[in-house]
Design an enzyme around this catalytic site. Structure first.
Site, PDB file in Angstrom:
ATOM      1  N   ASP A   1      21.079  21.574 -11.176  1.00 12.27           N
ATOM      2  CA  ASP A   1      19.684  21.902 -11.745  1.00 12.27           C
ATOM      3  C   ASP A   1      18.964  20.401 -11.238  1.00 12.27           C
ATOM      4  O   ASP A   1      17.410  20.498 -11.600  1.00 12.27           O
ATOM      5  CB  ASP A   1      19.198  23.527 -12.574  1.00 12.27           C
ATOM      6  CG  ASP A   1      19.657  24.352 -12.534  1.00 12.27           C
ATOM      7  OD1 ASP A   1      19.734  24.718 -11.387  1.00 12.27           O
ATOM      8  OD2 ASP A   1      20.598  24.268 -13.338  1.00 12.27           O
TER       9      ASP A   1
ATOM     10  N   ASP B   1      20.835  23.792 -16.713  1.00  9.76           N
ATOM     11  CA  ASP B   1      21.956  23.499 -16.635  1.00  9.76           C
ATOM     12  C   ASP B   1      21.723  22.055 -16.426  1.00  9.76           C
ATOM     13  O   ASP B   1      22.701  21.414 -17.270  1.00  9.76           O
ATOM     14  CB  ASP B   1      23.598  23.927 -16.491  1.00  9.76           C
ATOM     15  CG  ASP B   1      23.791  23.633 -15.094  1.00  9.76           C
ATOM     16  OD1 ASP B   1      22.952  23.433 -14.490  1.00  9.76           O
ATOM     17  OD2 ASP B   1      24.744  24.233 -14.649  1.00  9.76           O
TER      18      ASP B   1
ATOM     19  N   CYS C   1      -4.412  -3.770 -33.845  1.00 13.66           N
ATOM     20  CA  CYS C   1      -3.044  -4.276 -33.770  1.00 13.66           C
ATOM     21  C   CYS C   1      -1.992  -4.792 -32.641  1.00 13.66           C
ATOM     22  O   CYS C   1      -1.561  -4.340 -31.757  1.00 13.66           O
ATOM     23  CB  CYS C   1      -1.818  -4.755 -34.915  1.00 13.66           C
ATOM     24  SG  CYS C   1      -3.492  -4.928 -36.768  1.00 13.66           S
TER      25      CYS C   1
ATOM     26  N   ASP D   1      16.821  29.517 -14.725  1.00 13.52           N
ATOM     27  CA  ASP D   1      18.518  29.743 -13.386  1.00 13.52           C
ATOM     28  C   ASP D   1      19.498  30.948 -14.984  1.00 13.52           C
ATOM     29  O   ASP D   1      19.496  31.116 -15.982  1.00 13.52           O
ATOM     30  CB  ASP D   1      18.831  28.315 -14.077  1.00 13.52           C
ATOM     31  CG  ASP D   1      20.541  27.572 -12.602  1.00 13.52           C
ATOM     32  OD1 ASP D   1      20.234  29.000 -11.649  1.00 13.52           O
ATOM     33  OD2 ASP D   1      21.653  28.053 -13.176  1.00 13.52           O
TER      34      ASP D   1
ATOM     35  N   CYS E   1       0.234  -1.209   0.011  1.00 10.68           N
ATOM     36  CA  CYS E   1       0.072  -0.128   0.059  1.00 10.68           C
ATOM     37  C   CYS E   1       0.818   0.779  -0.259  1.00 10.68           C
ATOM     38  O   CYS E   1       2.168   1.366  -0.081  1.00 10.68           O
ATOM     39  CB  CYS E   1      -1.343  -0.029   1.034  1.00 10.68           C
ATOM     40  SG  CYS E   1       0.279   0.143   2.615  1.00 10.68           S
TER      41      CYS E   1
ATOM     42  N   CYS F   1      -3.020  -1.139 -37.242  1.00  8.77           N
ATOM     43  CA  CYS F   1      -3.657  -0.592 -36.822  1.00  8.77           C
ATOM     44  C   CYS F   1      -3.903  -0.391 -35.377  1.00  8.77           C
ATOM     45  O   CYS F   1      -2.591  -1.203 -34.854  1.00  8.77           O
ATOM     46  CB  CYS F   1      -5.041  -1.617 -37.123  1.00  8.77           C
ATOM     47  SG  CYS F   1      -6.439  -1.747 -36.575  1.00  8.77           S
TER      48      CYS F   1
ATOM     49  N   CYS G   1       3.199   1.429   2.798  1.00 14.33           N
ATOM     50  CA  CYS G   1       4.655   0.830   2.753  1.00 14.33           C
ATOM     51  C   CYS G   1       5.255   1.716   1.583  1.00 14.33           C
ATOM     52  O   CYS G   1       7.170   1.470   1.737  1.00 14.33           O
ATOM     53  CB  CYS G   1       4.381  -0.461   1.236  1.00 14.33           C
ATOM     54  SG  CYS G   1       3.159  -1.718   2.440  1.00 14.33           S
TER      55      CYS G   1
END
Length: 837
Positions: A729, A725, A92, A525, A18, A89, A21
């Site tokens: 960052d 960059d 598929c 930045d 869940c 298609c 966890c």
């Protein structure tokens, strides 16, 4: 910390059930020193961890997970791309996806109709043979990528594409070679009511010729239809096969009637062969169009030089590119391609890098500069040391990124996928319902047929109620088209990603294209994005009794151990003056504030006012005023103390890139609000922002705080694109809704960006915004026309107003129209033409 210092690890975590966890595992990992980022996924039962290998080992990470009460599986998560033939298609695609998804250990499957590939993520010991069996069970073929000696990957791919096109052409040619006689034979019967060779001979001829068309050139369609039907995953071929066979069966009934063994029935046997011939024609045109849609990546794959001249043991030798080794010295003469990525060790020239950046102006290269493989040396002779070869080269990385982007899915495609998942069964149901309705209400539908026959020449109310019902039901089968729905997104993404690669804009994740249209804020930045990122010393002020030369010597000696751009600028400035540096006994970098060192028994501080205050150094009003004055000029002022006394100020400025102001103005035209983020102080940041036209500034932010600032803006309801960059960052780029990472030269393998730019200027960001929006517009157009076609055409077929042949031709046209519309994207101008726009 740089990306190079961080390692990424994906571990399979067992025992999670869940969200609690997930939270427990994440918290346990994040508390471990050295873990930069930990993301746990319940669906894939995996933990993705970015960590500093100098501070924590892989074994310690495993122990942290086990300490939280879960176990780590040693099964490694793997991915591979499968080349699949025979998909036509969206149904598929759905069939292949479901069949591969059922395999034990398979975690994720992404099937792409346009590129005819499946990207499978799995665990365990699955082999290529296992995948091949699953693909064949779905009714398709897996193509093994076998490399032949002397054959490049590009040549092998081109050869396969040509073989596929030749095969489609051959099928179409044979289908029409048999269908044209059918059409000529039908003319006397249609116009004068005279069947050549009599009624029995005519019916036998129609059945025989059509059966050959259906079961010889059309055999693969029939086989695919059968396999997909018995697997309960009906695809487009099922509709074509049923339509053609239903039409053929009417001829058999009409023939039996001649012998008194069946009731009178209008024969559509001749139409059966025509349906298959039109279908195979559509397949040929579609195959050709899809090949053209991938022109960009095909072009990239053929750019690499085949051979080159290298220096070995004092001699020049011609060797194939695949035999290159790192460290080889390449001799590149004017007019030759630079064979692989490397560094110039001798000579100077200008190099055409347009294949990498999309910019036509040659770039000057001299000793020490990096060069990109497959770019063109224009003038002088260069000697280049090979640094990257094979799959590590810039070109190989670009091709890999483009292929990954083409294999990804845009969120809007999920809606189309849900439709196509039930498309064929729904169409089969509509066809059966059409037959039943025409038989149950012959008067109502007969009146519609009689009315329509007045202006639609192919409607013949006289053929009988049952024949009209079959006519309409067959038309429904062959008019419905999931192909266009399946091609709508991947073909546009294919053209867009290829076009981006040619212009230095690498789309790593397809979903970024859709998210980009909703972005309202673009965070930039400052250092290296708005500015050049290569600061230089502009002012040196002495404030105490220490002479200028000594102050510079002590400052540069202290900064010698720093990796910060400002520190390097001081060192380069002082060394350029010929001042000899002194040894450093102790060095400490204080993040975001400066450095502290002992130089030749002298205590030296170089940094911000905050650093000096925290160190107990008093700043007078005059010093404060001088610092403020420098900051107003967009300069970063670094204070220097010697043995606890202020000795001077060194001002450093990072020049603004020449296109930054124009690009930021363009962002405003796009409806984006530009925001600048920087670790600089407020005053310097405001000065830079004012110069380029940015009003919103986030200053004084340490590298590890940028992602928190992005998150805070997101909590205000803003959709964020972050430009940085890709090194310090990285967390902010990952946090943003769209991360745009600026690469430099050959460094394009930046994992944190959704979009990676080869050039380091903001004009490349303008191109990425224009490309993303143009690509998503094409996707929307394609999906609109694909849905519109089916919504309009299927009801017309139900009412009996579409001839089955016209229906099949229209179906083929719908797929080709989607591909052609996607290809028109390549004519879109994404260059930031600031003058005319």
């Amino acid at each position: 910390m740089t990306t190079a210092e961080l390692r990424k690890l994906t571990l399979r975590v067992e025992g999670m059930h869940c969200a609690s966890c997930v939270s427990a595992v994440e918290k346990s990992l994040q508390r471990q020193e050295g873990v930069e980022e930990a993301s746990v996924n319940l669906a894939t039962e995996s933990a993705s961890i970015s960590y500093d290998a100098r501070k924590v080992s892989e074994e310690e990470l495993r122990e942290r997970i086990e300490a939280a009460g879960y176990s780590v599986s040693d099964e490694q998560q793997l991915s591979r791309t499968l080349k699949i033939e025979g998909m036509h298609c969206a149904s598929c695609v759905n069939s292949v996806q479901q069949m591969l998804g059922k395999m034990d250990g398979v975690r994720e499957v992404r099937v792409n109709l346009a590129t005819e590939t499946a990207r499978v993520t799995y665990r365990g010991k699955l082999t290529l043979e296992d995948f091949e069996k699953a693909v064949e069970a779905a009714g398709y073929n897996l193509v093994r990528e076998e490399s032949e000696s002397g054959t490049s990957k590009a040549e092998a791919k081109q050869q396969r594409e040509q073989e596929k096109l030749d095969k489609a052409w051959s099928k179409m040619w044979w289908a029409w070679a048999l269908t044209i006689p059918i059409m000529l034979w039908m003319i006397p019967e249609m116009i004068w009511g005279y069947p050549l060779l009599g009624e029995i001979g005519f019916e036998l001829g129609m059945i025989g010729l059509s059966a050959v068309v259906i079961f010889v050139p059309g055999w693969e369609t029939i086989k695919s239809a059968w396999k997909s039907a018995i697997n309960m995953m009906p695809n487009m071929d099922v509709l074509i096969a049923m339509g053609a066979l239903a039409a053929l069966s009417t001829g058999v009934v009409a023939l039996l009637h001649q012998f008194g063994l069946a009731p009178a029935f209008h024969s559509f046997a001749g139409i059966a062969g025509m349906i298959m011939a039109f279908h195979l024609t559509g397949r040929y045109i579609e195959t050709k169009a899809k090949g053209r849609a991938s022109d960009a990546i095909q072009k990239l794959m053929t750019l690499e030089a085949r051979e080159a001249t290298v220096e070995r043991d004092g001699e020049e030798l011609k060797i194939p590119v695949q035999d290159f080794q790192p460290g080889d010295i390449m001799v590149v003469r004017p007019g030759e391609k630079i064979p692989t990525d490397g560094q110039v060790i001798d000579g100077s020239s200008s190099v055409d890098e347009s294949i990498a950046t999309g910019e036509s102006m040659p770039v000057a290269k001299e000793k020490g500069d990096e060069v990109i493989g497959a770019t063109l040396n224009k003038h002088g002779l260069l000697k280049v040391e090979a640094t990257k070869v094979g799959k590590d080269t810039f070109l190989s990385q670009v091709i890999r990124m483009v292929e990954e982007a083409q294999g990804s899915k845009v969120p809007i495609q999920e809606f189309a996928d849900r439709i196509t998942g039930i498309f064929v069964p729904v169409v089969l149901g509509i066809s059966v319902a059409t037959l039943a309705l025409w038989l149950l209400f012959p008067g109502f539908f007969g009146d519609i047929a009689s009315w329509a026959s007045g202006f639609i020449p192919w409607i013949n109310p006289g053929m009988g109620e049952v024949a009209l019902a079959f006519y309409a039901a067959i038309a429904v089968l062959v008019i419905a088209c999931p192909c266009a729905l399946g091609l709508a997104t991947p073909t546009a993404l294919m053209v867009g990603s290829g076009m981006g690669a040619e212009n230095g804009v690498l789309i790593r994740r397809g979903e970024a294209i859709q998210v980009m249209k909703d972005v309202d804020t673009i965070i930039l930045d400052k250092t290296g994005t708005i500015t050049e990122g290569q600061p230089g010393v502009t002012d040196v002020l002495t404030l105490g009794s220490v002479p200028e030369e000594k102050m510079l010597c002590l400052s540069a000696s202290a900064e010698k151990g720093s990796e910060h751009p400002l520190g390097r600028a001081i060192v380069e400035y002082v060394e350029g003056k010929g001042i000899e540096l002194k040894p450093v006994n102790r060095f400490q970098a204080i993040t975001g504030k400066g450095i502290q060192a002992t130089v030749d028994e002298t205590e030296v501080l170089v940094g911000t006012r905050t650093l000096l205050r925290e160190s107990g150094v008093e700043l007078g009003a005059e010093i404060e005023k001088q610092v403020e004055e420098l900051e107003k000029q967009a300069k970063t002022a670094m204070l220097v103390t010697v043995d606890g006394q202020v000795a001077g100020i060194i001002a450093v400025a990072d020049p603004i890139k020449e296109d930054s102001k124009q690009a930021i103005a363009k962002f405003r035209q796009f409806g984006l609000t530009p925001v600048m983020i920087t670790g600089d102080n407020e005053r310097t940041a405001r000065a830079v922002a004012s110069e380029v036209g940015i009003e919103e500034v986030i200053a004084g932010v340490l590298p590890d705080q940028k992602s928190a600032e992005v998150k805070q803006l997101q909590q205000q309801g803003k959709i964020i694109a972050m430009v940085g960059d890709g090194i310090n960052d990285a967390p902010a780029l990952t946090q943003a809704d769209v991360g745009i990472a600026i690469g430099t030269g050959t460094d394009v393998a930046i994992e944190s960006g959704d979009i990676v730019l080869v050039r380091g200027d903001l004009s490349a960001v303008v191109k990425s915004v224009k490309l993303s929006r143009a690509t998503f517009t094409k996707i929307k157009q394609n999906l609109f026309w694909a849905f519109f076609y089916n919504i309009v055409m299927v009801p017309l077929a139900v009412l009996g107003m579409l001839h089955p042949l016209l229906a099949e031709a229209a179906m083929a046209f719908s797929s080709v129209n989607v591909i052609a519309n996607s290809r028109r994207l390549s004519k879109k101008n994404i260059q930031p033409d600031y003058q005319t726009e």
